[in-house]
Design an enzyme around this catalytic site. Sequence first.
Site, PDB file in Angstrom:
ATOM      1  N   LYS A 113      40.060  42.330  46.324  1.00 40.43           N
ATOM      2  CA  LYS A 113      39.516  42.730  47.622  1.00 40.43           C
ATOM      3  C   LYS A 113      39.342  41.527  48.555  1.00 40.43           C
ATOM      4  CE  LYS A 113      37.676  47.170  46.330  1.00 40.43           C
ATOM      5  NZ  LYS A 113      38.119  47.198  44.907  1.00 40.43           N
TER       6      LYS A 113
HETATM    7  C1  LIG Z   1      38.842  48.150  44.281  1.00 38.80           C
HETATM    8  C2  LIG Z   1      39.525  47.869  42.997  1.00 38.80           C
HETATM    9  C3  LIG Z   1      40.575  48.678  42.523  1.00 38.80           C
HETATM   10  C4  LIG Z   1      41.041  49.930  43.251  1.00 38.80           C
HETATM   11  O1  LIG Z   1      41.685  49.645  44.454  1.00 38.80           O
HETATM   12  P1  LIG Z   1      41.929  50.807  45.560  1.00 38.80           P
HETATM   13  O2  LIG Z   1      42.436  50.104  46.752  1.00 38.80           O
HETATM   14  O3  LIG Z   1      40.584  51.450  45.784  1.00 38.80           O
HETATM   15  O4  LIG Z   1      42.917  51.775  44.974  1.00 38.80           O
HETATM   16  C5  LIG Z   1      41.208  48.320  41.336  1.00 38.80           C
HETATM   17  N1  LIG Z   1      40.805  47.231  40.631  1.00 38.80           N
HETATM   18  C6  LIG Z   1      39.795  46.438  41.047  1.00 38.80           C
HETATM   19  C7  LIG Z   1      39.400  45.283  40.216  1.00 38.80           C
HETATM   20  C8  LIG Z   1      39.128  46.721  42.248  1.00 38.80           C
HETATM   21  O5  LIG Z   1      38.109  45.927  42.650  1.00 38.80           O
END
Ligand SMILES: *Cc1c(COP(=O)(O)O)cnc(C)c1O
Length: 471
Positions: A113
């Site tokens: 993120k």
């Molecule tokens: C947020 C997250 C996801 C999922 O991603 P999306 O964009 O919501 O599909 C997968 N793995 C980790 C470690 C995350 O922080």
Amino acid sequence: MNYLSTRGHPDRKRFCEILLEGLAPDGGLYLPEQYPQIDTATLAKWRKLSYAELAFEILSLYIDDIPPADLKAICAKTYTAEVFGTDEIVPLRELEDGVYLEALSNGPTLAFKDMAMQLLGNLFEYELARRGAELNILGATSGDTGSAAEYAMRGKKGVRVFMTSPDGRMSPFQQAQMFSLQDANIHNIAITGVFDDCQDIVKAVSNDLAFKRKYRIGTVNSINWARLLAQVVYYFAGYFQATAANDKPVSFTVPSGNFGNVCAGHVARMMGLPIHTLVVATNENDVLDEFFRTGVYRVRGAVDTHETSSPSMDISKASNFERFVFDLGGRDTAKLRKLFVDDLGLNGSFDLSADPAFAQAAARFGFRSGRSTHADRLATIRDTDKRFATLVDPHTADGLKAAREQLSPGVPMVVLETALPIKFAATLVEALGEEPARPKKFEGIEALPKRVVKLPADAEAVKAYIAEHCD
Ligand SMILES: *Cc1c(COP(=O)(O)O)cnc(C)c1O
């Protein structure tokens, strides 16, 4: 470039107008009016660029209300080796013949993120300064999103973050990551309750329109178009690292929750990046796997939403999915409204199994899916450690499991690594009997002084806290 709402609102907006907004006024999601098309000559030129330069080229196609020199400076300031650990920013490594891991989690909070949130922080600061405005970001987190937002916004002018989290329910490492921040514009609020209580508070505060306006409340959730756009860049960067020329297809597998990450892959593919298959990997919360297998999209209730060992994928519905279904249905806004307003509103599900469009999800848009359970996750972590001396986090393990079921001969498969194992140490210990190594900068963070207030699960208490800390 103009942006439209998936639900057919007549207004068209520019990038900086939607940057600070969440949903469109009709409850839809913003998408560009069309996807810019990339030809092979452009791809050849981009192959030689640094990550920050590549980000600038891609963002420029979607942002025409920030002067190019400013946008270039924002990209250069965001994607540095200092923040992301390497010059490649998203280095690719081959795990086994034809299967690669693309490292997206070497940013400040060790989860992917950061890739989008770090850019968002710089875009927010820029745009708020230009408007002479302020923004108070209110959020709810059980881990990754909140910490990524705080590390992106810390010390930024014009922005404050009020992040609620369920008291005592995050891992000690995640708590320490967030609560050790001492920046004056970052406010950690531990709520006596569970994650749903935090989300209800955010909703209640946002629904108080007078309060929202007076205190300029905003969000940074995954439906934000700027976040999605930032994620498009690493599909190109991964493609270039996995190939020597631009006529070779590459597949990607994406550990998925709210469908933001893999939706960025869909956008890259729509732009003409030669992506063969996009594999949506889910955990036991398999809303998306069910859709791609059966054509039925069925939102889960609270009792059917499981707490798993890949918690960032624990979703009851996928908030970005509407974007893909809009494209799948030929951008027909009436059809989209029927599915997402009427059918979902009435039955909590819709069924495309008999719709010719559904067949296109795989045939025309390249989507496949897979599902991984706790037992699969542990087995994949052990196997990857044993055969390749590589530790993967539980989410990436879900990806690897689904990826191996969708390999095509001669087509490189890139699995997106969405977090580092240390963030989910308990599951690594369960699989391997020992803690993963911790990056130096995080040694001993649990012992640092914590900056957090405890509040009851009550929207009025949170409002009072915000009001008190807004001048
Ligand atoms: C947020 C997250 C996801 C999922 O991603 P999306 O964009 O919501 O599909 C997968 N793995 C980790 C470690 C995350 O922080």
